[in-house]
Scaffold this motif. Structure first.
Motif, mmCIF file in Angstrom:
data_model
loop_
_atom_site.group_PDB
_atom_site.id
_atom_site.type_symbol
_atom_site.label_atom_id
_atom_site.label_comp_id
_atom_site.label_asym_id
_atom_site.label_seq_id
_atom_site.Cartn_x
_atom_site.Cartn_y
_atom_site.Cartn_z
ATOM 1 N N ASN A 195 78.346 47.189 -2.784
ATOM 2 C CA ASN A 195 79.590 47.953 -2.677
ATOM 3 C C ASN A 195 80.333 47.611 -1.390
ATOM 4 O O ASN A 195 81.557 47.469 -1.375
ATOM 5 N N THR A 196 79.590 47.474 -0.304
ATOM 6 C CA THR A 196 80.209 47.126 0.974
ATOM 7 C C THR A 196 80.856 45.754 0.905
ATOM 8 O O THR A 196 81.979 45.549 1.380
ATOM 9 N N TYR A 219 69.818 44.979 -8.038
ATOM 10 C CA TYR A 219 70.830 45.903 -7.524
ATOM 11 C C TYR A 219 70.608 46.060 -6.031
ATOM 12 O O TYR A 219 69.471 46.158 -5.572
ATOM 13 N N ILE A 274 85.469 48.377 -9.201
ATOM 14 C CA ILE A 274 84.285 48.150 -8.369
ATOM 15 C C ILE A 274 83.032 47.936 -9.225
ATOM 16 O O ILE A 274 82.159 47.124 -8.890
ATOM 17 N N GLN A 275 82.947 48.627 -10.356
ATOM 18 C CA GLN A 275 81.798 48.437 -11.253
ATOM 19 C C GLN A 275 81.828 47.049 -11.901
ATOM 20 O O GLN A 275 80.790 46.415 -12.071
ATOM 21 N N ILE A 314 84.059 46.117 -1.205
ATOM 22 C CA ILE A 314 85.120 46.813 -0.472
ATOM 23 C C ILE A 314 85.729 45.898 0.582
ATOM 24 O O ILE A 314 86.946 45.874 0.785
ATOM 25 N N ARG A 346 80.791 44.664 -9.125
ATOM 26 C CA ARG A 346 79.367 44.814 -8.797
ATOM 27 C C ARG A 346 78.488 44.192 -9.889
ATOM 28 O O ARG A 346 77.433 43.619 -9.597
ATOM 29 N N SER A 386 72.340 48.099 -2.470
ATOM 30 C CA SER A 386 73.322 49.036 -1.929
ATOM 31 C C SER A 386 74.387 48.318 -1.102
ATOM 32 O O SER A 386 75.454 48.879 -0.815
ATOM 33 N N GLN A 401 89.935 50.251 -6.428
ATOM 34 C CA GLN A 401 88.499 50.194 -6.665
ATOM 35 C C GLN A 401 88.000 51.129 -7.759
ATOM 36 O O GLN A 401 87.083 50.767 -8.512
ATOM 37 N N ASN A 402 88.572 52.311 -7.891
ATOM 38 C CA ASN A 402 88.059 53.282 -8.863
ATOM 39 C C ASN A 402 88.882 53.359 -10.147
ATOM 40 O O ASN A 402 88.592 54.175 -11.023
#
Length: 204
Positions: free
Chosen positions: A103-104, A98, A84-85, A107, A88, A100, A119-120
């Protein structure tokens, strides 16, 4: 069908060896253009010329418009961060900020291809197939008009090949894809162009 990229009198020479020698080539505006040929035919060199990663030694490359593009290498490289990083980071570079909502957005696209469970995980710890799929998602995340692919299914098992093919064919419905592959006969798409190379020359 209209022309997206036009090549005229293209040659590319490395160490006094002519790797590419193409008089004329039109890349069609829609669908998938497959570049096929044996190893050493010059496929990757041609793809990089089309993507403007390298310039030909001689000749001209003309785009119909100044479209944004993305390039997927055969061996993807990731930051030493989670999936995910990594994804992003692409959005932050593209948008120069950046948000918020990134991330949505990430995902949602991972969920679309049933990959949320990745993702992690550190991107460098993924399997070969997972790395290639995430590299393609990373490329399409910013919706480039043209997607260049250097053998993204090479050395993958049938499960990952099928997943990648579905992603690419779906993306090609509204965008252009130029795809190096060992064979295009297994791809079911109504609009396609086959470009055959042998020793840097087009095979008609």
């Amino acid at each position: 069908m209209n022309t997206l990229i036009k090549l005229n009198n293209i040659t590319h020479v490395i160490s006094n060896k002519k790797i590419i020698d193409i008089e004329n080539l039109d890349i069609l505006e829609e669908g998938i253009s497959f570049i096929i040929g044996p190893n050493g035919a010059g496929k990757t060199t041609l793809l990089k010329i089309l993507a403007r990663i390298i310039s030909p030694t001689h000749g001209t490359v003309k785009y119909h418009n100044n479209y944004e593009s993305a390039y997927v290498f055969q061996n993807p490289i990731f930051l030493n961060r989670s999936v995910i990083q990594n994804l992003r980071y692409v959005l932050e570079i593209k948008m120069q900020k950046y948000s918020s909502t990134f991330n949505t957005q990430i995902i949602n696209i991972l969920d679309e291809y049933h990959l949320v469970h990745l993702q992690n995980i550190n991107a460098n710890d993924l399997s070969g197939g997972e790395k290639q799929i995430i590299s393609i998602i990373r490329a399409i995340l910013t919706s480039p008009r043209i997607l260049f692919l250097d053998e993204p299914t090479s050395n993958l098992d049938s499960t990952y090949k099928d997943m990648i093919q579905r992603i690419i064919v779906k993306y090609s419905i509204n965008n252009k894809v130029v795809w190096i592959t060992q064979g295009s006969q297994h791809i079911n798409t109504s609009e396609s162009q086959i470009i055959k190379l042998s020793r840097g020359k087009l095979v008609r």
